[in-house]
Write a protein that holds these residues in place. Structure first.
Motif, short mmCIF file in Angstrom:
data_model
loop_
_atom_site.label_atom_id
_atom_site.label_comp_id
_atom_site.label_asym_id
_atom_site.label_seq_id
_atom_site.Cartn_x
_atom_site.Cartn_y
_atom_site.Cartn_z
N LEU A 129 26.89 39.85 -54.13
CA LEU A 129 28.12 39.25 -54.69
C LEU A 129 27.85 37.89 -55.34
O LEU A 129 28.76 37.24 -55.83
CB LEU A 129 29.17 39.09 -53.60
N ARG A 130 26.60 37.48 -55.35
CA ARG A 130 26.18 36.20 -55.92
C ARG A 130 26.92 35.02 -55.28
O ARG A 130 27.37 34.11 -55.94
CB ARG A 130 26.34 36.18 -57.44
N LEU A 131 27.02 35.09 -53.94
CA LEU A 131 27.58 33.99 -53.18
C LEU A 131 26.43 33.18 -52.55
O LEU A 131 25.26 33.50 -52.76
CB LEU A 131 28.54 34.53 -52.12
N ASN A 132 26.76 32.15 -51.79
CA ASN A 132 25.76 31.20 -51.32
C ASN A 132 25.04 31.73 -50.08
O ASN A 132 25.56 31.68 -48.97
CB ASN A 132 26.42 29.85 -51.01
N GLU A 133 23.80 32.20 -50.26
CA GLU A 133 23.04 32.80 -49.17
C GLU A 133 22.70 31.78 -48.08
O GLU A 133 22.64 32.13 -46.90
CB GLU A 133 21.77 33.45 -49.68
N ASP A 134 22.41 30.55 -48.47
CA ASP A 134 22.07 29.54 -47.47
C ASP A 134 23.25 29.26 -46.55
O ASP A 134 23.08 29.11 -45.33
CB ASP A 134 21.62 28.24 -48.14
N LEU A 135 24.43 29.19 -47.11
CA LEU A 135 25.63 28.97 -46.28
C LEU A 135 25.87 30.15 -45.37
O LEU A 135 26.15 29.99 -44.17
CB LEU A 135 26.85 28.72 -47.17
N ASP B 60 24.69 51.48 -44.34
CA ASP B 60 24.71 51.66 -45.79
C ASP B 60 26.15 51.79 -46.30
O ASP B 60 26.54 51.15 -47.29
CB ASP B 60 23.90 52.91 -46.16
N THR B 61 26.95 52.58 -45.61
CA THR B 61 28.35 52.79 -46.01
C THR B 61 29.15 51.49 -45.93
O THR B 61 29.85 51.11 -46.87
CB THR B 61 29.01 53.85 -45.12
N LEU B 62 29.05 50.81 -44.80
CA LEU B 62 29.86 49.61 -44.58
C LEU B 62 29.49 48.48 -45.54
O LEU B 62 30.36 47.82 -46.10
CB LEU B 62 29.70 49.15 -43.13
N ILE C 180 30.75 45.31 -50.62
CA ILE C 180 30.29 44.81 -51.93
C ILE C 180 31.14 45.39 -53.05
O ILE C 180 31.62 44.66 -53.93
CB ILE C 180 28.80 45.17 -52.14
N ILE C 181 31.35 46.69 -53.04
CA ILE C 181 32.12 47.34 -54.11
C ILE C 181 33.55 46.81 -54.18
O ILE C 181 34.07 46.53 -55.27
CB ILE C 181 32.12 48.87 -53.90
N ASN C 182 34.17 46.62 -53.02
CA ASN C 182 35.58 46.22 -53.01
C ASN C 182 35.79 44.72 -53.15
O ASN C 182 36.93 44.28 -53.34
CB ASN C 182 36.24 46.74 -51.73
N SER C 183 34.71 43.94 -53.04
CA SER C 183 34.85 42.48 -53.14
C SER C 183 34.35 41.92 -54.46
O SER C 183 34.49 40.72 -54.70
CB SER C 183 34.07 41.81 -51.99
N GLN C 184 33.76 42.76 -55.30
CA GLN C 184 33.24 42.26 -56.58
C GLN C 184 34.34 41.64 -57.43
O GLN C 184 35.43 42.20 -57.56
CB GLN C 184 32.57 43.39 -57.35
N GLU C 185 34.03 40.49 -57.99
CA GLU C 185 34.92 39.78 -58.90
C GLU C 185 36.29 39.49 -58.29
O GLU C 185 37.30 39.42 -58.97
CB GLU C 185 35.07 40.56 -60.21
N LYS C 186 36.31 39.34 -56.96
CA LYS C 186 37.54 38.98 -56.25
C LYS C 186 37.29 37.72 -55.44
O LYS C 186 36.19 37.50 -54.94
CB LYS C 186 37.99 40.11 -55.32
N ASN C 187 38.32 36.95 -55.27
CA ASN C 187 38.22 35.76 -54.44
C ASN C 187 38.56 36.11 -53.00
O ASN C 187 39.40 35.48 -52.35
CB ASN C 187 39.16 34.68 -54.98
N ASP C 188 37.91 37.16 -52.51
CA ASP C 188 38.14 37.63 -51.14
C ASP C 188 37.00 38.57 -50.76
O ASP C 188 36.27 39.07 -51.61
CB ASP C 188 39.49 38.35 -51.03
N ILE C 189 36.85 38.79 -49.45
CA ILE C 189 35.87 39.75 -48.93
C ILE C 189 36.67 40.83 -48.22
O ILE C 189 37.29 40.57 -47.18
CB ILE C 189 34.88 39.07 -47.96
N ILE C 190 36.68 42.02 -48.79
CA ILE C 190 37.55 43.08 -48.27
C ILE C 190 36.81 44.41 -48.21
O ILE C 190 35.75 44.59 -48.82
CB ILE C 190 38.81 43.23 -49.14
#
Length: 365
Positions: A123-129, A251-253, A258-268
């Protein structure tokens, strides 16, 4: 499997990039490695990421590192802490298991970190955080897993919750009472990783879900190893959605998030997969976490911690100097006793119990 998109809604940091030269800041001064890494985040990460340069900072101001951004620094501090090293000898689910391959609190933590980093990278978020939160989220867990947590929650007047204890460790217990002085975002993610809470950053939300993904799947694996469950015991309706093995479920989870959170300001997650994971989690509570075979030793563990708590309440001078100093400084005695006991590994708690309550002639070497 649905194809993952790489498109950006807009370019983060475009203005700053167009106004600067690589390796130099806006005034033409040479940038430090840390500053170059912070600039690279603006070039590469999602606009929804939590950027190191935008951190709310630390409780105590300190000079910046010339090499590492703040969240990488936090990750390193947690990794080198004593509390983190103790996780290798703390129970995950099975108390004193006979076998080398059952999860401990440390192996759980590392699996959470790996799942979370996979999602964050995609998702290109901050891996260190993400990694700092994941490595720190269970620092406050007691010996003997949740049995120890529930016992201390009963005994301590203000209650005891491992997520709050994890924050207490990094704020005021580590480094002989100095704490690790972590950033606000890391502490927020650690504090709010439990189901009933919600972190403020997307990175924290990733860890919150990754924690559940990790423990559901590795606890099934350990339960199968212990001959308490088989794959066929898992209800077919959950296997049909999530998969029939640990590998398939992970793999499923992970793909679903990833698929449902792309380009969204949320993790779902998708409703179907989220419902199946919640159902599987309930199945695990009913058939493993409260299973009489898996929990045979828990009554003994609770009694052991109860006796240690009573002993230190009567003999606080038997605790190390760091804890007696806290009492002198005005900390409540029962809270300090909880701090000391919660920091123990399983083996150390047993050793202390033997020292105080078992006659030397009866002890088995």
């Amino acid at each position: 499997m649905q194809r993952l998109s790489n498109t950006l809604a807009f370019e983060p940091g475009k203005e700053l990039r167009e106004s600067s030269v690589h390796g130099e800041d806006l005034k033409g001064a040479k940038m430090t490695i840390r500053e170059e890494l912070e600039q690279r985040q603006l070039d590469v990460l999602s606009p929804y990421a939590c950027f190191d340069a935008n951190s709310k900072g630390r409780d105590k101001d300190e000079p910046q590192c010339d090499i590492r951004p703040v969240f990488q620094r936090d990750r390193d501090r947690i990794l080198h802490s004593k509390a983190f090293r103790r996780l290798k000898n703390k129970t995950q689910v099975f108390l004193t298991p006979k076998g080398d391959h059952y999860r401990t609190r440390m192996s759980h933590t590392l699996e959470v970190s790996q799942n979370a980093r996979t999602i964050a990278k995609a998702l290109r978020l901050n891996e260190d955080l993400v990694e700092a939160i994941a490595l720190g989220h269970d620092l406050g867990h007691t010996p003997f897993g949740h049995a120890g947590e529930f016992m201390l929650d009963e005994l301590c007047e203000g209650g005891f919750h491992h997520n709050e204890q994890s924050v207490r460790i990094v704020e005021c217990l580590e480094k002989d009472g100095e704490g690790l002085n972590l950033t606000w975002e890391v502490r927020d993610g650690i504090r709010n990783h439990q189901t009933s809470l919600m972190p403020s950053t997307l990175e924290g939300k990733i860890v919150r879900l990754s924690d559940k993904i990790a423990y559901i799947n590795h606890d099934i694996d350990d339960a199968i190893r212990a001959h308490i469950l088989t794959e066929e015991d898992i209800p077919l309706k959950y296997r049909m959605v999530l998969g029939g093995s640990t590998k398939d479920r992970l793999d499923t989870l992970i793909h679903d998030i990833i698929i449902n959170s792309q380009e969204k300001n949320d993790i779902i997650m998708s409703p179907e997969v989220a419902e199946a994971m919640q159902g599987l989690r309930k199945f695990m509570f009913d058939n493993l976490y409260r299973n009489s075979i898996a929990k045979t030793e828990e009554i003994k563990a609770r009694e052991l911690l109860s006796k240690l708590f009573a002993f230190y309440m009567e003999h606080p001078d038997e605790m190390p100097e760091q804890y007696t100093r806290m009492i002198v400084a005005g900390e409540k005695l029962d809270r300090v006793v909880c701090d000391y006991i919660a920091g123990m590994t399983d083996q150390y708690a047993i050793a202390k119990f033997n020292e105080y309550f078992v006659p030397t002639a009866w002890q088995v070497n």
